[in-house]
Design a protein around this motif. Sequence first.
Motif, PDB file in Angstrom:
ATOM      1  N   GLN A 259      18.405 -15.196   5.448  1.00 20.13           N
ATOM      2  CA  GLN A 259      17.667 -15.082   6.702  1.00 20.13           C
ATOM      3  C   GLN A 259      17.528 -13.615   7.091  1.00 20.13           C
ATOM      4  O   GLN A 259      18.449 -12.832   6.872  1.00 20.13           O
ATOM      5  CB  GLN A 259      18.399 -15.847   7.800  1.00 20.13           C
ATOM      6  CG  GLN A 259      18.516 -17.333   7.531  1.00 20.13           C
ATOM      7  CD  GLN A 259      17.157 -18.001   7.517  1.00 20.13           C
ATOM      8  OE1 GLN A 259      16.316 -17.716   8.355  1.00 20.13           O
ATOM      9  NE2 GLN A 259      16.942 -18.872   6.550  1.00 20.13           N
ATOM     10  N   PRO A 260      16.422 -13.249   7.692  1.00 20.61           N
ATOM     11  CA  PRO A 260      16.261 -11.850   8.111  1.00 20.61           C
ATOM     12  C   PRO A 260      17.279 -11.434   9.167  1.00 20.61           C
ATOM     13  O   PRO A 260      17.633 -10.273   9.258  1.00 20.61           O
ATOM     14  CB  PRO A 260      14.849 -11.797   8.684  1.00 20.61           C
ATOM     15  CG  PRO A 260      14.183 -13.049   8.309  1.00 20.61           C
ATOM     16  CD  PRO A 260      15.231 -14.022   7.898  1.00 20.61           C
ATOM     17  N   ARG A 261      17.785 -12.389   9.929  1.00 21.52           N
ATOM     18  CA  ARG A 261      18.748 -12.020  10.975  1.00 21.52           C
ATOM     19  C   ARG A 261      20.043 -11.471  10.376  1.00 21.52           C
ATOM     20  O   ARG A 261      20.671 -10.612  10.966  1.00 21.52           O
ATOM     21  CB  ARG A 261      19.018 -13.193  11.901  1.00 21.52           C
ATOM     22  CG  ARG A 261      19.744 -14.337  11.267  1.00 21.52           C
ATOM     23  CD  ARG A 261      20.049 -15.438  12.278  1.00 21.52           C
ATOM     24  NE  ARG A 261      20.486 -16.610  11.589  1.00 21.52           N
ATOM     25  CZ  ARG A 261      19.721 -17.654  11.330  1.00 21.52           C
ATOM     26  NH1 ARG A 261      18.468 -17.669  11.726  1.00 21.52           N
ATOM     27  NH2 ARG A 261      20.194 -18.685  10.678  1.00 21.52           N
ATOM     28  N   GLU A 262      20.443 -11.958   9.212  1.00 20.32           N
ATOM     29  CA  GLU A 262      21.651 -11.429   8.573  1.00 20.32           C
ATOM     30  C   GLU A 262      21.457  -9.980   8.156  1.00 20.32           C
ATOM     31  O   GLU A 262      22.351  -9.147   8.343  1.00 20.32           O
ATOM     32  CB  GLU A 262      22.023 -12.281   7.363  1.00 20.32           C
ATOM     33  CG  GLU A 262      22.431 -13.683   7.731  1.00 20.32           C
ATOM     34  CD  GLU A 262      22.475 -14.601   6.541  1.00 20.32           C
ATOM     35  OE1 GLU A 262      21.864 -14.278   5.507  1.00 20.32           O
ATOM     36  OE2 GLU A 262      23.128 -15.646   6.653  1.00 20.32           O
ATOM     37  N   LEU A 263      20.303  -9.691   7.602  1.00 16.98           N
ATOM     38  CA  LEU A 263      20.023  -8.321   7.200  1.00 16.98           C
ATOM     39  C   LEU A 263      19.875  -7.413   8.418  1.00 16.98           C
ATOM     40  O   LEU A 263      20.322  -6.265   8.407  1.00 16.98           O
ATOM     41  CB  LEU A 263      18.757  -8.280   6.345  1.00 16.98           C
ATOM     42  CG  LEU A 263      18.829  -9.096   5.048  1.00 16.98           C
ATOM     43  CD1 LEU A 263      17.480  -9.110   4.361  1.00 16.98           C
ATOM     44  CD2 LEU A 263      19.885  -8.544   4.135  1.00 16.98           C
ATOM     45  N   LEU A 264      19.271  -7.929   9.485  1.00 17.89           N
ATOM     46  CA  LEU A 264      19.118  -7.143  10.706  1.00 17.89           C
ATOM     47  C   LEU A 264      20.464  -6.880  11.376  1.00 17.89           C
ATOM     48  O   LEU A 264      20.703  -5.787  11.893  1.00 17.89           O
ATOM     49  CB  LEU A 264      18.166  -7.844  11.676  1.00 17.89           C
ATOM     50  CG  LEU A 264      16.703  -7.858  11.260  1.00 17.89           C
ATOM     51  CD1 LEU A 264      15.888  -8.723  12.215  1.00 17.89           C
ATOM     52  CD2 LEU A 264      16.152  -6.453  11.208  1.00 17.89           C
ATOM     53  N   ILE A 265      21.343  -7.879  11.384  1.00 17.10           N
ATOM     54  CA  ILE A 265      22.674  -7.695  11.962  1.00 17.10           C
ATOM     55  C   ILE A 265      23.434  -6.624  11.185  1.00 17.10           C
ATOM     56  O   ILE A 265      24.075  -5.745  11.770  1.00 17.10           O
ATOM     57  CB  ILE A 265      23.461  -9.028  11.971  1.00 17.10           C
ATOM     58  CG1 ILE A 265      22.864  -9.999  12.966  1.00 17.10           C
ATOM     59  CG2 ILE A 265      24.926  -8.795  12.274  1.00 17.10           C
ATOM     60  CD1 ILE A 265      23.407 -11.404  12.856  1.00 17.10           C
ATOM     61  N   THR A 266      23.356  -6.687   9.865  1.00 15.34           N
ATOM     62  CA  THR A 266      24.046  -5.703   9.040  1.00 15.34           C
ATOM     63  C   THR A 266      23.524  -4.298   9.306  1.00 15.34           C
ATOM     64  O   THR A 266      24.304  -3.358   9.512  1.00 15.34           O
ATOM     65  CB  THR A 266      23.878  -6.049   7.549  1.00 15.34           C
ATOM     66  OG1 THR A 266      24.307  -7.389   7.336  1.00 15.34           O
ATOM     67  CG2 THR A 266      24.667  -5.117   6.671  1.00 15.34           C
ATOM     68  N   ALA A 267      22.210  -4.150   9.317  1.00 11.79           N
ATOM     69  CA  ALA A 267      21.623  -2.829   9.561  1.00 11.79           C
ATOM     70  C   ALA A 267      21.967  -2.327  10.959  1.00 11.79           C
ATOM     71  O   ALA A 267      22.348  -1.160  11.138  1.00 11.79           O
ATOM     72  CB  ALA A 267      20.112  -2.895   9.377  1.00 11.79           C
ATOM     73  N   PHE A 268      21.868  -3.204  11.955  1.00 13.26           N
ATOM     74  CA  PHE A 268      22.173  -2.813  13.327  1.00 13.26           C
ATOM     75  C   PHE A 268      23.630  -2.393  13.470  1.00 13.26           C
ATOM     76  O   PHE A 268      23.943  -1.387  14.105  1.00 13.26           O
ATOM     77  CB  PHE A 268      21.858  -3.973  14.276  1.00 13.26           C
ATOM     78  CG  PHE A 268      22.075  -3.659  15.714  1.00 13.26           C
ATOM     79  CD1 PHE A 268      21.182  -2.869  16.403  1.00 13.26           C
ATOM     80  CD2 PHE A 268      23.174  -4.166  16.392  1.00 13.26           C
ATOM     81  CE1 PHE A 268      21.373  -2.575  17.736  1.00 13.26           C
ATOM     82  CE2 PHE A 268      23.381  -3.874  17.720  1.00 13.26           C
ATOM     83  CZ  PHE A 268      22.471  -3.081  18.388  1.00 13.26           C
ATOM     84  N   LEU A 269      24.532  -3.137  12.870  1.00 12.43           N
ATOM     85  CA  LEU A 269      25.957  -2.826  12.973  1.00 12.43           C
ATOM     86  C   LEU A 269      26.303  -1.510  12.289  1.00 12.43           C
ATOM     87  O   LEU A 269      27.016  -0.676  12.856  1.00 12.43           O
ATOM     88  CB  LEU A 269      26.783  -3.954  12.360  1.00 12.43           C
ATOM     89  CG  LEU A 269      28.287  -3.733  12.383  1.00 12.43           C
ATOM     90  CD1 LEU A 269      28.802  -3.927  13.787  1.00 12.43           C
ATOM     91  CD2 LEU A 269      28.970  -4.666  11.430  1.00 12.43           C
TER      92      LEU A 269
END
Length: 117
Positions: A67-77
């Motif tokens: 899911q894109p949200r997993e990649l976005l969470i990782t990048a944001f963190l």
Amino acid sequence: MSWVFAIVLVLLLAAGCFFIVLGSLGLVKLSEFFKRLHAPTKASTLGVGCVLAASLGYHALNGTDPQPRELLITAFLFITAPISAHLMAKAALSLHMAERPPQPDTDAADDTSREAS
């Protein structure tokens, strides 16, 4: 899914949980501001990174797209945690937090107030 990959995912989740708990304990137990700042930023980044890597691995092994949200969470963190820690450290340095006297122990204050009553 192979049992080898399942074990790898479990190890990633266990490592992630370990780092998250370690960062939480460091936040509670460490005495100085700069030590308390270091523990959660480093440990939680590693912990959440391991959990998200396990999630990405799970989706990759099941044949579903991550899911894109997993990649976005990782990048944001990984972007925000070091920046926020750096800004808090700079603010603490400008306020001379290292030179301030330590705060009184609340447990000792509670014990003396209980003995007085």
